[in-house]
Design a protein around this motif. Structure first.
Motif, PDB file in Angstrom:
ATOM      1  N   VAL A 101       3.141 -24.854  27.635  1.00 15.63           N
ATOM      2  CA  VAL A 101       2.337 -24.703  28.845  1.00 15.63           C
ATOM      3  C   VAL A 101       1.389 -23.535  28.609  1.00 15.63           C
ATOM      4  O   VAL A 101       1.827 -22.456  28.176  1.00 15.63           O
ATOM      5  CB  VAL A 101       3.202 -24.440  30.089  1.00 15.63           C
ATOM      6  N   VAL A 102       0.116 -23.758  28.874  1.00 16.83           N
ATOM      7  CA  VAL A 102      -0.897 -22.722  28.698  1.00 16.83           C
ATOM      8  C   VAL A 102      -1.653 -22.579  30.011  1.00 16.83           C
ATOM      9  O   VAL A 102      -2.106 -23.562  30.591  1.00 16.83           O
ATOM     10  CB  VAL A 102      -1.875 -23.076  27.570  1.00 16.83           C
ATOM     11  N   GLN A 103      -1.784 -21.342  30.478  1.00 13.41           N
ATOM     12  CA  GLN A 103      -2.568 -21.055  31.675  1.00 13.41           C
ATOM     13  C   GLN A 103      -3.860 -20.367  31.250  1.00 13.41           C
ATOM     14  O   GLN A 103      -3.842 -19.355  30.540  1.00 13.41           O
ATOM     15  CB  GLN A 103      -1.768 -20.168  32.634  1.00 13.41           C
ATOM     16  N   LEU A 104      -4.977 -20.947  31.699  1.00 15.46           N
ATOM     17  CA  LEU A 104      -6.302 -20.499  31.291  1.00 15.46           C
ATOM     18  C   LEU A 104      -7.133 -20.121  32.507  1.00 15.46           C
ATOM     19  O   LEU A 104      -6.998 -20.728  33.574  1.00 15.46           O
ATOM     20  CB  LEU A 104      -7.047 -21.621  30.548  1.00 15.46           C
ATOM     21  N   ASP A 105      -8.007 -19.136  32.329  1.00 15.66           N
ATOM     22  CA  ASP A 105      -9.059 -18.896  33.302  1.00 15.66           C
ATOM     23  C   ASP A 105     -10.363 -18.683  32.551  1.00 15.66           C
ATOM     24  O   ASP A 105     -10.442 -18.945  31.336  1.00 15.66           O
ATOM     25  CB  ASP A 105      -8.717 -17.738  34.248  1.00 15.66           C
ATOM     26  N   SER A 106     -11.374 -18.201  33.229  1.00 17.02           N
ATOM     27  CA  SER A 106     -12.690 -18.083  32.612  1.00 17.02           C
ATOM     28  C   SER A 106     -12.723 -17.095  31.456  1.00 17.02           C
ATOM     29  O   SER A 106     -13.652 -17.112  30.640  1.00 17.02           O
ATOM     30  CB  SER A 106     -13.723 -17.666  33.663  1.00 17.02           C
ATOM     31  N   THR A 107     -11.710 -16.243  31.359  1.00 21.29           N
ATOM     32  CA  THR A 107     -11.678 -15.269  30.277  1.00 21.29           C
ATOM     33  C   THR A 107     -10.882 -15.748  29.074  1.00 21.29           C
ATOM     34  O   THR A 107     -10.881 -15.095  28.041  1.00 21.29           O
ATOM     35  CB  THR A 107     -11.076 -13.932  30.770  1.00 21.29           C
ATOM     36  N   GLY A 108     -10.185 -16.868  29.211  1.00 28.53           N
ATOM     37  CA  GLY A 108      -9.391 -17.391  28.105  1.00 28.53           C
ATOM     38  C   GLY A 108      -7.945 -17.597  28.504  1.00 28.53           C
ATOM     39  O   GLY A 108      -7.633 -17.852  29.675  1.00 28.53           O
ATOM     40  N   VAL A 109      -7.045 -17.469  27.535  1.00 28.90           N
ATOM     41  CA  VAL A 109      -5.626 -17.713  27.770  1.00 28.90           C
ATOM     42  C   VAL A 109      -5.018 -16.525  28.520  1.00 28.90           C
ATOM     43  O   VAL A 109      -5.063 -15.387  28.061  1.00 28.90           O
ATOM     44  CB  VAL A 109      -4.874 -17.930  26.441  1.00 28.90           C
ATOM     45  N   LYS A 110      -4.453 -16.814  29.708  1.00 26.06           N
ATOM     46  CA  LYS A 110      -3.769 -15.783  30.489  1.00 26.06           C
ATOM     47  C   LYS A 110      -2.289 -15.690  30.110  1.00 26.06           C
ATOM     48  O   LYS A 110      -1.720 -14.611  30.063  1.00 26.06           O
ATOM     49  CB  LYS A 110      -3.867 -16.101  31.983  1.00 26.06           C
ATOM     50  N   ARG A 111      -1.686 -16.844  29.872  1.00 22.83           N
ATOM     51  CA  ARG A 111      -0.252 -16.897  29.607  1.00 22.83           C
ATOM     52  C   ARG A 111       0.042 -18.185  28.874  1.00 22.83           C
ATOM     53  O   ARG A 111      -0.588 -19.216  29.136  1.00 22.83           O
ATOM     54  CB  ARG A 111       0.523 -16.857  30.925  1.00 22.83           C
ATOM     55  N   SER A 112       0.984 -18.148  27.964  1.00 25.92           N
ATOM     56  CA  SER A 112       1.398 -19.375  27.292  1.00 25.92           C
ATOM     57  C   SER A 112       2.865 -19.293  26.941  1.00 25.92           C
ATOM     58  O   SER A 112       3.411 -18.200  26.742  1.00 25.92           O
ATOM     59  CB  SER A 112       0.561 -19.632  26.030  1.00 25.92           C
ATOM     60  N   LEU A 113       3.490 -20.431  26.894  1.00 29.38           N
ATOM     61  CA  LEU A 113       4.841 -20.536  26.362  1.00 29.38           C
ATOM     62  C   LEU A 113       4.911 -21.787  25.514  1.00 29.38           C
ATOM     63  O   LEU A 113       4.226 -22.777  25.780  1.00 29.38           O
ATOM     64  CB  LEU A 113       5.899 -20.547  27.459  1.00 29.38           C
TER      65      LEU A 113
END
Length: 258
Positions: A32-44
């Protein structure tokens, strides 16, 4: 005015599995990868011990052997609630979950939740982005394959480690990012025929409407593919049934294997 779905955070989901039978096959890796306009916020990204033998055909695809799954794999009863929480929280915030061929990955999550959490996926407010469905709908007559590797090549995005769950999440997100910036064009294929590619619905629709639009396009594709199997495939498959449901498959029949 609310922000476009292009500009809000995305959560990307991908599973590698022991096979493609949604009733009996299991997750062997999830990312699972969480993205916003700046790039990857969190991943597992976790290898999962499925508790069953992984067939050689599946190993040949993703490379996760039974030995590795037993040695490195986490207990799905610990991993699945974590993944479910991230996905359901994204929908609760009004954000999309992105999955390539979502009717597979979203359904895998639902079935694993039923095994290990005693409930299915809560689809309240669900909004899904599926680069495969978008590609078929917007560039219907392009020749060639439409697997994630094909989409990465067509949209000219970086792909690293195909059939690694984390790498596939990043590739799928890059494809949708490019799709959202495509326009209405007419191009010539290798056969010299001109085809129209129309990505305008991606910018014209808000997120809930885009979700519905994808479901409708998926059902249209499934109906057409089923007709092809009945009438034109070699050999013809008159009894073939292509599921119309997207982005997940409702549970029917005897349920999932324990």
């Amino acid at each position: 005015m609310s922000a476009s779905w292009v500009d809000i955070p995305w959560t990307v989901l991908d599973f590698e599995t022991s096979g493609t039978d949604l009733k009996s096959d299991r997750a062997v890796q999830v990312a699972v990868v969480q993205l916003d306009s700046t790039g990857v916020k969190r991943s597992l990204c976790h290898v999962v011990n499925p508790g069953i033998e992984i067939p050689q055909g599946a190993i040949d695809v993703h490379g996760i052997t039974n030995e590795r799954a037993r040695a490195e794999g986490l207990d799905p009863a610990k991993v699945v609630p974590q993944v479910a929480g991230i996905v359901e929280a994204a929908w609760g915030r009004g954000e999309p979950v992105l999955a390539c061929n979502a009717s597979f990955d979203v359904t895998v999550l639902d079935r694993e939740m039923r095994r290990h959490m005693g409930r299915g996926l809560d689809l309240t407010g669900a909004a899904v982005l599926d680069p495969l469905v978008i590609d078929r709908a917007c560039d219907t007559y392009r020749p060639g394959g439409r697997k994630l590797t094909d989409l990465a090549a067509h949209y000219k995005v970086k792909q690293e480690g195909a059939h690694d769950a984390l790498a596939d999440c990043l590739t799928a997100a890059r494809v949708v990012w490019r799709q959202a910036r495509e326009t209405v064009t007419e191009v010539y294929g290798p056969n010299g025929r001109k085809r129209r590619c129309d990505y305008s619905p991606l910018r014209a629709l808000d997120l809930p409407s885009l979700h519905v639009w994808q479901a409708e396009r998926y059902a249209e594709w499934a109906e057409g593919f089923e007709l092809y199997l009945h009438t034109k495939a070699d050999p013809r498959q008159p009894d073939a049934v292509v599921d119309r449901d997207w982005p997940w498959r409702p549970l029917v029949g005897a349920g999932v294997s324990a």
